[in-house]
Write an enzyme that holds these catalytic residues in place. Structure first.
Site: not given
Ligand code: ACM
Length: 268
Positions: A38, A109, A147
């Protein structure tokens, strides 16, 4: 085919240096699919919106996606890589998918973690599955989540229900639980998962975050095929057959999807 994660510690705001470093780590990599962390171009724990704005780039016409297009043409690999994506006034925590045929698509995301909520717009396109090929032309379906999406089983399930054979999972993990959870996400959806986490530490001036490494590749029966250490650069490769994910028969009487009872679930 060979699936890979690349684990390393990006330098904060040093986009060119991070791209050059990754190019060095990937030199000669023998892989069909390579998943990077990420926000690998920029670092994670932004000190300000101005810092984020300085490194956010448009997709696909920004420099990072263009660079991956050149790498993919040269190697035949498919890349999944996290970066801050600018679209008008909004910045998304995104992952781009790029193959030897060019830019394939973007995932933004959905579940923002911690102070990301003060910086990024939440993903507005849901969970997406992309049709890609390995280097000898065998097709497979690639889902992407980022993530903290791991904490929401609906994310991996949404990708599996759309036919993902492999879930690429760029990450900047700080909580210790995810490496234990991903084998379960893989098992309960009969998918391969490739988590590419970062290492190192970052401070936003008020607080320090330590990233936990432990990138891993899991198979559709929940076995961990490969797990990296907590620290250190690691290009981790596993030989997999993505089509084995398509057998979702559990017993002669049970099918993972056929036995679902959405009418019995509380989904809201
Ligand atoms: C995250 O979502 N970077 C912990």
């Amino acid at each position: 085919m060979k699936a890979a994660f690349l684990q390393f510690a990006p330098q904060y705001l040093e986009v060119e240096a991070n791209l050059d470093y990754v190019a060095g780590l990937l030199e000669g990599a023998d892989a069909d699919l390579i998943v990077l962390p990420e926000l690998f171009t920029s670092g994670y724990f932004f000190k300000s919106k101005d810092d984020l704005a300085a490194v956010a780039e448009s997709v696909p016409d920004g420099p990072t996606t263009r660079r991956f297009e050149a790498w993919a043409r040269a190697t035949g690999a498919t890349y999944v890589a996290g970066l801050p994506e600018r679209d008008g006034e909004a910045v998304y925590n995104s992952a781009v998918v790029v193959s030897s045929e060019g830019f394939v698509g973007t995932y933004r995301k959905v579940h923002l973690f911690y102070e990301e909520k003060t910086l990024f717009a939440p993903g507005d396109r849901g969970f997406r599955v992309f049709d890609v090929q390995d280097r000898v032309g065998n097709a497979y379906r690639l889902g992407v989540m980022i993530c903290f999406d791991w904490y929401f089983p609906e994310a991996a399930r949404s990708l599996a229900l759309q036919g993902a054979d492999i879930i690429a999972h760029p990450a900047n993990l700080v909580r210790k639980d995810c490496p234990r959870a991903m084998p379960i996400r893989a098992l309960e959806n009969h998918v391969f998962t490739v988590t590419a986490n970062r290492t190192g530490q970052e401070s936003n001036g008020r607080e320090m975050l330590t990233f936990i490494g432990k990138s891993e590749i899991c198979d559709p029966v929940g076995e961990i095929l490969l797990r990296a250490d907590r620290t250190g650069d690691h290009l981790g490769l596993a030989e997999i057959d993505p089509l084995t994910a398509r057998d979702r028969q559990i017993t002669a009487h049970n099918h993972l999807f056929g036995d679902r009872r959405p009418d019995s679930y509380a989904l809201q």
